[in-house]
Design a protein around this motif. Structure first.
Motif, PDB file in Angstrom:
ATOM      1  N   GLN A  96       4.144   2.713  -9.170  1.00 47.85           N
ATOM      2  CA  GLN A  96       3.088   3.683  -8.857  1.00 47.85           C
ATOM      3  C   GLN A  96       2.499   3.407  -7.471  1.00 47.85           C
ATOM      4  OE1 GLN A  96       1.039   2.926 -12.744  1.00 47.85           O
ATOM      5  NE2 GLN A  96       0.730   5.137 -12.730  1.00 47.85           N
ATOM      6  N   ALA A  97       2.393   2.143  -7.132  1.00 49.72           N
ATOM      7  CA  ALA A  97       1.916   1.798  -5.794  1.00 49.72           C
ATOM      8  C   ALA A  97       2.919   2.218  -4.725  1.00 49.72           C
ATOM      9  CB  ALA A  97       1.637   0.301  -5.704  1.00 49.72           C
ATOM     10  N   VAL A  98       4.202   1.984  -4.984  1.00 51.97           N
ATOM     11  CA  VAL A  98       5.240   2.392  -4.033  1.00 51.97           C
ATOM     12  C   VAL A  98       5.163   3.896  -3.790  1.00 51.97           C
ATOM     13  CG1 VAL A  98       7.728   2.546  -3.647  1.00 51.97           C
ATOM     14  CG2 VAL A  98       6.757   0.473  -4.657  1.00 51.97           C
ATOM     15  N   ALA A  99       4.999   4.664  -4.865  1.00 50.78           N
ATOM     16  CA  ALA A  99       4.927   6.115  -4.725  1.00 50.78           C
ATOM     17  C   ALA A  99       3.701   6.519  -3.905  1.00 50.78           C
ATOM     18  CB  ALA A  99       4.886   6.766  -6.109  1.00 50.78           C
ATOM     19  N   PHE A 100       2.559   5.861  -4.150  1.00 49.94           N
ATOM     20  CA  PHE A 100       1.349   6.180  -3.398  1.00 49.94           C
ATOM     21  C   PHE A 100       1.540   5.900  -1.919  1.00 49.94           C
ATOM     22  CE2 PHE A 100      -2.545   4.213  -1.557  1.00 49.94           C
ATOM     23  CZ  PHE A 100      -3.263   5.388  -1.341  1.00 49.94           C
ATOM     24  N   TYR A 101       1.994   4.704  -1.573  1.00 51.69           N
ATOM     25  CA  TYR A 101       2.135   4.372  -0.147  1.00 51.69           C
ATOM     26  C   TYR A 101       3.206   5.231   0.526  1.00 51.69           C
ATOM     27  CZ  TYR A 101      -1.099   0.536  -0.905  1.00 51.69           C
ATOM     28  OH  TYR A 101      -2.229  -0.186  -1.199  1.00 51.69           O
ATOM     29  N   ASN A 102       4.285   5.515  -0.184  1.00 57.35           N
ATOM     30  CA  ASN A 102       5.285   6.419   0.393  1.00 57.35           C
ATOM     31  C   ASN A 102       4.676   7.778   0.715  1.00 57.35           C
ATOM     32  OD1 ASN A 102       7.651   4.879   0.587  1.00 57.35           O
ATOM     33  ND2 ASN A 102       8.188   5.220  -1.557  1.00 57.35           N
ATOM     34  N   SER A 103       3.845   8.279  -0.194  1.00 59.36           N
ATOM     35  CA  SER A 103       3.223   9.586   0.030  1.00 59.36           C
ATOM     36  C   SER A 103       2.287   9.550   1.231  1.00 59.36           C
ATOM     37  CB  SER A 103       2.466  10.020  -1.229  1.00 59.36           C
ATOM     38  OG  SER A 103       3.346  10.201  -2.324  1.00 59.36           O
ATOM     39  N   VAL A 104       1.512   8.470   1.361  1.00 60.11           N
ATOM     40  CA  VAL A 104       0.597   8.335   2.493  1.00 60.11           C
ATOM     41  C   VAL A 104       1.375   8.288   3.805  1.00 60.11           C
ATOM     42  CG1 VAL A 104      -1.048   6.779   3.628  1.00 60.11           C
ATOM     43  CG2 VAL A 104      -1.254   7.248   1.183  1.00 60.11           C
ATOM     44  N   PHE A 105       2.404   7.459   3.839  1.00 56.79           N
ATOM     45  CA  PHE A 105       3.160   7.303   5.087  1.00 56.79           C
ATOM     46  C   PHE A 105       3.880   8.599   5.454  1.00 56.79           C
ATOM     47  CE2 PHE A 105       3.658   2.593   3.701  1.00 56.79           C
ATOM     48  CZ  PHE A 105       2.332   2.357   4.030  1.00 56.79           C
ATOM     49  N   ASP A 106       4.437   9.246   4.450  1.00 57.12           N
ATOM     50  CA  ASP A 106       5.131  10.510   4.722  1.00 57.12           C
ATOM     51  C   ASP A 106       4.169  11.564   5.262  1.00 57.12           C
ATOM     52  OD1 ASP A 106       7.531   9.447   3.898  1.00 57.12           O
ATOM     53  OD2 ASP A 106       7.491  10.371   1.908  1.00 57.12           O
TER      54      ASP A 106
END
Length: 460
Positions: A96-106
């Motif tokens: 869930q953290a990976v998905a959050f940070y990926n979304s922020v960076f994208d």
């Protein structure tokens, strides 16, 4: 006069995961030391506001990034939360953290905003603090593993990394004072914490390079230029000790890969040297950075002790006294001196004494208490004082650049008024005002001014 900066100059602001995300115990995140400390001593935090009540970036990052775009940021620094990404510190990655940070960076990249990502902003996972924190070499190894996983997970898009923000602060506040958990006062333990943090930094830099990661890696240091009260031998020596302990203890390992011999001698004199293991020297040398972030808020003015310390020093301040320069300009709201030329002095010292490393001003800002007093009839904060503060520092930064400094950017602290350790929202620093009750964001006058500066790469 026109102050013009290069077209490739980095304009933006900075924040951090523990001060901005909120959601401190959601979606698999474990406690960091501030989550835990607030749970046992909430009365120590201003108005009882804890880390769960930060500026809700976790839930609002898309409109917040749209605000960054409106402010003409071409870059933005935040951090990854170790306790969110690896909840037990050493085990499985939280997807869930990976998905959050990926979304922020994208989202940042989609808006043309380059992410500058820091790996550690004072937020030790509590499970790792329970294993000794930075006093433990096992925690150093765990941090290096965490860093390596971040490079692996996000390195295809993140090209500008930092290992630590202000690593001297947890040393000063957590092991020489009662301002960060674990609230220890022990000079020897503080030196060990500082030394192990430097080793952790170097290990992360080595992991970055061993992985063949693209981009650059650095560290962010709060460099307060140290000025003696006078040119007497006693005042000059006091200033030198302060500079060695509070600036060069991290600056020299980061840029030179070794410690100043005078600092080593000072620690040896007081029986404060940390335990050194085989391979440490080579690891520190491998930790020299590609670039440097510089946080600058106020100068450090020092004089010789009026009463010499008897016995072994308990803190660095047993070796010097602070000095209030008559006639100094002050931020009356925060109680800090405003000395714009300090940024020039830092950059000049780096140019002349450290080979002119590539660097940028990673934090600079003006905290104001009771800023609602300055809300105008249009409902925005009329913070001309912040505009004057930023302009004054940029003028001196420009002069340093004209003289050859390799400074390539300026980030304000901060984007949206955010939570700050024990002070919570007492002092507001943002370009954007946060209404705590409604979570409504309103751009301040300084935000509109900064957006124009960034758009024009300068000002008149």
């Amino acid at each position: 006069m026109t102050y013009r900066f290069p077209d490739e100059f980095w304009w933006g602001s900075a924040s951090s995961a523990p001060q901005m995300e909120g959601a401190s115990r959601r979606d698999g995140k474990s406690d960091n030391i501030f989550d835990y400390w607030f749970s046992i001593e909430p009365e120590r935090f201003h108005q009882g506001i804890g880390p769960a009540q930060t500026s809700t970036f976790y839930d609002r990052f898309e409109p917040d990034i749209a605000l960054l775009k409106q402010l003409n940021h071409n870059s933005f620094r935040t951090s990854i939360s170790w306790s969110r990404l690896i909840p037990d510190g050493t085990g499985e990655v939280n997807q869930q953290a990976v998905a959050f940070y990926n979304s922020v960076f994208d989202r940042l990249l989609a808006e043309g905003i380059t992410p500058f990502i820091n790996l550690y902003h004072f937020d030790m996972p509590m499970c790792m603090q329970a294993r000794g924190g930075w006093e433990s070499r096992d925690v150093v190894a765990a941090y290096v593993r965490y860093a390596g996983l971040c490079f692996e997970l996000f390195g295809s898009r993140i090209k500008h990394w930092f290992t630590f923000n202000e690593p001297i602060v947890p040393v000063e506040c957590g092991y020489l004072g009662h301002f960060h958990y674990p609230c220890v006062v022990d000079f020897r333990r503080a030196v060990t914490v500082a030394y192990h943090t430097a080793l952790a930094h170097a290990g992360a830099v080595k992991a970055f390079r061993d992985a063949g990661a693209c981009g650059e890696i650095g560290i962010i240091l709060n460099l307060s230029p140290t000025y003696p009260r006078s040119d007497t031998a006693e005042d000059s020596q006091a200033a030198r000790w302060a500079d060695l302990l509070l600036n060069k203890s991290f600056l020299d390992p980061a840029l030179k890969g070794s410690y100043d011999p005078e600092l080593v001698a000072l620690l040896r004199q007081h029986d404060l040297l940390p335990e050194v293991a085989d391979g440490d020297k080579a690891q520190l040398m491998a930790g020299r950075v590609d670039w440097l972030g510089i946080n600058y808020y106020q100068p450090r003015r020092v004089k010789a002790k009026e009463q010499a310390c008897s016995g072994a020093p308990r803190t660095p301040e047993d070796l010097f006294d602070f000095y209030e320069m008559p006639g100094r300009k002050m931020n009356p709201h925060r109680g800090w001196e405003i000395y714009e030329k300090g940024v020039y002095d830092i950059l000049t010292e780096l140019r002349l004494g450290y080979g002119n490393p590539r660097c940028y001003i990673s934090e600079n800002g003006m905290g104001v208490e009771g800023e609602e007093r300055f809300i105008g009839p249009e409902g925005r904060v009329e913070d001309d004082y912040r505009i004057d503060f930023i302009r004054g520092h940029l003028e001196w930064l420009h002069r340093a650049s004209q003289e050859g400094s390799a400074c390539c950017g300026y980030h304000l602290w901060t984007f949206i008024d955010n939570w700050s350790w024990l002070n919570a929202y007492k002092n507001r620093y943002g370009l954007v005002r946060l209404d705590l009750a409604s979570q409504v964001r309103t751009i301040k006058k300084s935000g509109y001014w900064f957006a124009e500066v960034a758009r024009n790469h300068g000002f008149n």
